[in-house]
Every structure is written in structure tokens, then in C-alpha cells.
Design a protein around this motif. Structure first.
Motif, PDB file in Angstrom:
ATOM      1  N   PHE A 402      30.322  46.321  17.467  1.00 15.46           N
ATOM      2  CA  PHE A 402      31.074  45.091  17.204  1.00 15.46           C
ATOM      3  C   PHE A 402      31.237  44.980  15.704  1.00 15.46           C
ATOM      4  N   ASP A 403      32.465  45.057  15.237  1.00 10.46           N
ATOM      5  CA  ASP A 403      32.748  45.108  13.804  1.00 10.46           C
ATOM      6  C   ASP A 403      32.856  43.699  13.241  1.00 10.46           C
ATOM      7  N   GLN A 406      35.821  42.727  10.831  1.00 13.37           N
ATOM      8  CA  GLN A 406      37.140  42.433  11.369  1.00 13.37           C
ATOM      9  C   GLN A 406      37.253  40.941  11.704  1.00 13.37           C
ATOM     10  N   ALA A 411      37.818  41.971  16.921  1.00 12.45           N
ATOM     11  CA  ALA A 411      36.562  42.613  17.316  1.00 12.45           C
ATOM     12  C   ALA A 411      36.304  42.441  18.808  1.00 12.45           C
ATOM     13  N   ARG A 414      38.633  44.693  20.847  1.00 10.17           N
ATOM     14  CA  ARG A 414      38.192  46.090  20.812  1.00 10.17           C
ATOM     15  C   ARG A 414      37.059  46.325  21.801  1.00 10.17           C
TER      16      ARG A 414
END
Length: 421
Positions: A402-403, A406, A411, A414
Motif C-alpha cells: 500500500f503506497d 500516492q 492506493a 491499486r
């Protein structure tokens, strides 16, 4: 400027390493702030934040997984930033995540502050507090009628006969009366005034100093709080007239008590505005799924199931997965873990804690889930989902990044794309 370090960084005395240069993972402090942090560790609650130990006869302090701000009695400030982010974006990312912390003043932070990475955290916190106080003062301080008793030369309100006889037996020209008087001398206003005076001594930027002076001028008739604990208890039961004070009062409480969310500064620090990063991450991700997964029923922290169904006639060990997603007749359990894993470390099981896998298995069985998802923060060593884990033929687990650098919606999208395969 404040000292800056990331989670799990190491703090040493600068005089023990006179040639060393500080970094985000290893910080060298002068004696006064180092000793204040060392003494803070010995306090009851501090072992969750810092660890003190000796290394080759030299004192060291290890930061744990709390982020935020510490200030020692000599005025030194230590910023602790999230580790699993680009260091250049640390403050910006932390502020963005704190916006989703439930029941906190950060929820009202304007999106413009998410782009701030130049100012020290302390100046940002002061600015956010002032942003919360300004609309309260602009709207006009709330006033209320408070019973007053006075000995005066005219009749106003109700005559207090017993007090009149006792006090004015030889002064018939005076009257002891009780009357209602409208005043701004109320606990919420006193707390805001006290917090403004607190930050006035510590603000360093000219815009903050100017704003504080203006707000204090507007509150000139309000005294500061003489009994902080009593005023804090009073505002906890305030009526709806003070609802618009809430963000400002949350800041005032954190500032005046030198703490955030149960962590007290104690005798050695002035401030301990710290936040447990695992909870920040959990609430950030959970809010993202609640907002940005439109085609399913998302429940956070559901607790309808127990690990043990029958023990002495009752159920034991309540289960509470972070996120439960139900859609198209399929239940998916998603759980967040604020830990760094390494996708290249296959021999060490990527750094995944075996207990986490047991936990997800129990969630899956009890909630009838076939899809399980473990969510870890994305790092340089973890950019793509790991290969699918199969518990059995009917239940499997995905481990996905989990970015947090971003935007939240991107996130979440994604992760959902990975979850769908």
C-alpha cells in the motif's frame, strides 16, 4: 531547526562521536536533549516510544514506531517521521495520513496543508491550531449567563437576606444580591486563551506570531485557565452551543497537557505529540476502503465473531479484523500491518510474522472468507504483491503493498486491482 529522525532510528550522544554526521536513521544529540529523552524512557509510558540501552559502554536510545513531535525542557525539538516513505516527503505524508485519524483535529485540515514539507512540524501544528481558533473568534466567542453574587449599592437580581444581615448590618446603603450576568469567562474560552499563550512563547515564524497576537487581542477580556484539569473536565460535557469549538479544543487539550492520545510528556519533556504509526496506517487504509470501494459493503473493525465459541457457556477471544468487504456473495478479510517486508527475502519468509498468518487464518474461518489480504506499506523492497499463499483449496491469502506516498484513492484502487487478480 528541529532534530529529525525516522521510526526505529538510533539516537546517540554527539560527544561520544565527535566526527559523526547525523542522518534520518542515526541522530547525534547534545547532552541536554539526550539526557531528557533518556530520563523520559524511565517513565511508565515511555517504553512504548523509546528504548534505552548501552552499546559498547555508550548510551543509546532507539526510537520505536511512534511518529510526531517531542520537545525537551531546554526547547530542543525532535521530529519522528514515518520510515516507509520518501524522506523528502515525510512531513507531507504524515499530515495527509493524520487527516484520517478519527476523533482528531487533523480531520479538519485543509488539503493545502498536505503539500507542506518545508516548515517544521511544530510550526505546522501551531498553524493548524490557529486555523481552528480563528473561525471561533471570528464568529464571536460564546457567552453564557453565570450566577454572580455581589455586595453593591443598588438592587440587581435577588436580595440574599441572610448574607445581607450578616454583611451589611451597619451598611444599609449596600445590598447583597445574586444575579445572572453574561460573560465569556467560560472553560472553553479559558482553555483557548491558555493554549494561545502557550504557543506564543514557542512560535518562530512571523506569520504565526502575528496571528497569535491578533487572536489574543480579541480574547483580551477572557482570563487564562487557573485550574486546567477542571476546565478540561467541564468542556467534556459542554452543550451544543460549543460544538463549533471542538477542533480548537482538541488542539488546546493536546497542547496544554503536553500529550496526544494518552501519551504524557512527564517531567522531562514539554510536549509529546506522538501517534502510534500502526494505528495511523490502519485508520488511513480503512478510511480509504470505506470511501473508495463503491461496489461492496465495507465494515471496519467488525467484532461479531469469537475465536472460541464455547467456554463455560460463553464465547471468548473476540476477533476484530481491520476491514471486512462483502460483495457478490463473497467475503474478503483485509488486515493492515505497519511493518517493512522484503519481497526478495524468500528464505526468511519475506519478514512476515508467522503470527499474522495464523491471525488471518482465524479471521477467514470465522467470517467465512475465501479471500484474505494482508496489507503492508510499500517500500523499495516491496513494490508488487507476493505470490499467492494458499491455506487450502478454498481459502488463499494475498500480501499486497500500500503506497502511502500516492493519493489515498489511487492506493486503494491499486490494492483492489491486485485483489481481483
Amino acid at each position: 531547526m528541529p532534530f529529525v529522525i525516522t521510526e526505529y532510528g538510533l539516537i546517540r550522544r554527539s560527544r561520544d562521536f565527535p566526527e559523526a554526521v547525523s542522518s534520518l536513521t542515526e541522530l547525534y544529540l547534545p547532552d541536554a536533549p539526550f539526557e531528557a529523552l533518556r530520563d523520559f524512557v524511565t517513565e511508565t509510558e515511555a517504553d512504548a516510544i523509546l528504548t534505552f540501552f548501552l552499546q559498547k559502554g555508550r548510551e543509546c536510545i532507539r526510537v520505536k514506531n511512534y511518529v510526531g513531535l517531542l520537545e525537551t525542557r531546554d526547547g530542543s525539538q525532535l521530529e519522528i517521521l514515518p520510515k516507509a516513505v520518501d524522506a523528502r516527503q515525510g512531513r507531507k505524508t504524515l499530515l495527509r495520513m493524520l487527516r484520517y485519524w478519527r476523533n482528531s483535529p487533523f480531520r479538519s485540515v485543509e488539503s493545502a496543508w498536505q503539500g507542506s514539507n518545508e516548515l517544521p512540524l511544530w510550526e505546522i501544528f501551531i498553524t493548524l491550531f490557529l486555523d481552528a481558533v480563528t473561525p471561533v473568534v471570528t464568529r464571536g466567542l460564546q457567552k453564557s449567563y453565570v450566577a454572580q453574587t455581589a455586595n453593591q449599592r443598588f438592587l440587581k437580581g435577588k436580595l440574599e437576606l441572610a448574607a445581607q444581615i450578616r454583611q451589611n448590618g451597619f451598611h444599609a446603603e449596600r445590598l447583597v444580591t445574586t444575579f445572572d450576568e453574561q460573560t465569556a469567562d467560560l472553560p472553553p474560552n479559558r482553555l483557548l486563551k491558555s493554549a494561545l499563550e502557550f504557543v506564543q512563547k514557542r512560535a518562530r515564524t512571523i506569520p504565526n506570531q502575528s496571528r497569535i497576537r491578533q487572536l489574543l487581542f480579541a480574547m483580551d477580556d477572557v482570563p487564562t485557565s487557573k485550574r486546567l484539569s477542571d476546565d478540561l473536565r467541564a468542556v467534556a460535557t459542554q452543550n451544543r452551543l460549543f460544538a463549533h469549538y471542538q477542533p480548537a479544543l482538541q488542539w488546546a487539550e493536546a497542547l496544554l497537557s503536553g500529550r496526544a492520545f494518552g501519551l504524557t510528556a512527564g517531567r522531562h519533556l514539554t510536549l509529546a505529540l506522538l501517534f502510534p504509526m500502526e494505528r495511523v496506517f490502519e485508520e488511513y487504509v480503512g478510511t480509504g476502503f470505506k470511501r473508495y470501494v463503491p461496489d461492496g459493503d465495507v465494515t471496519l473493525q467488525e467484532s461479531s465473531q469469537h475465536l472460541i465459541e464455547n467456554h463455560g457457556g460463553g464465547r471468548k477471544f473476540r476477533l476484530r479484523p481491520d476491514i471486512l468487504l462483502r460483495r457478490n456473495g463473497i467475503t474478503t478479510v483485509l488486515d493492515t500491518k505497519w511493518k517493512r517486508i522484503d519481497a526478495t527475502n524468500t528464505a526468511g519468509n519475506y519478514g512476515i510474522d508467522q503470527a499474522d498468518l495464523y491471525q488471518l487464518y482465524a479471521y477467514g474461518k470465522k467470517y467465512g472468507a475465501t479471500e484474505l489480504v494482508l496489507i503492508y506499506p510499500a517500500t523499495e523492497q516491496f513494490q508488487e504483491p507476493l505470490e499467492l499463499f494458499g491455506y487450502d483449496e478454498t481459502m488463499h491469502l494475498r500480501v499486497v503493498p500500500f503506497d502511502i506516498n500516492q493519493p489515498l484513492e489511487e492506493a486503494v484502487v491499486r490494492v483492489m486491482r491486485n485483489e481481483k487478480g
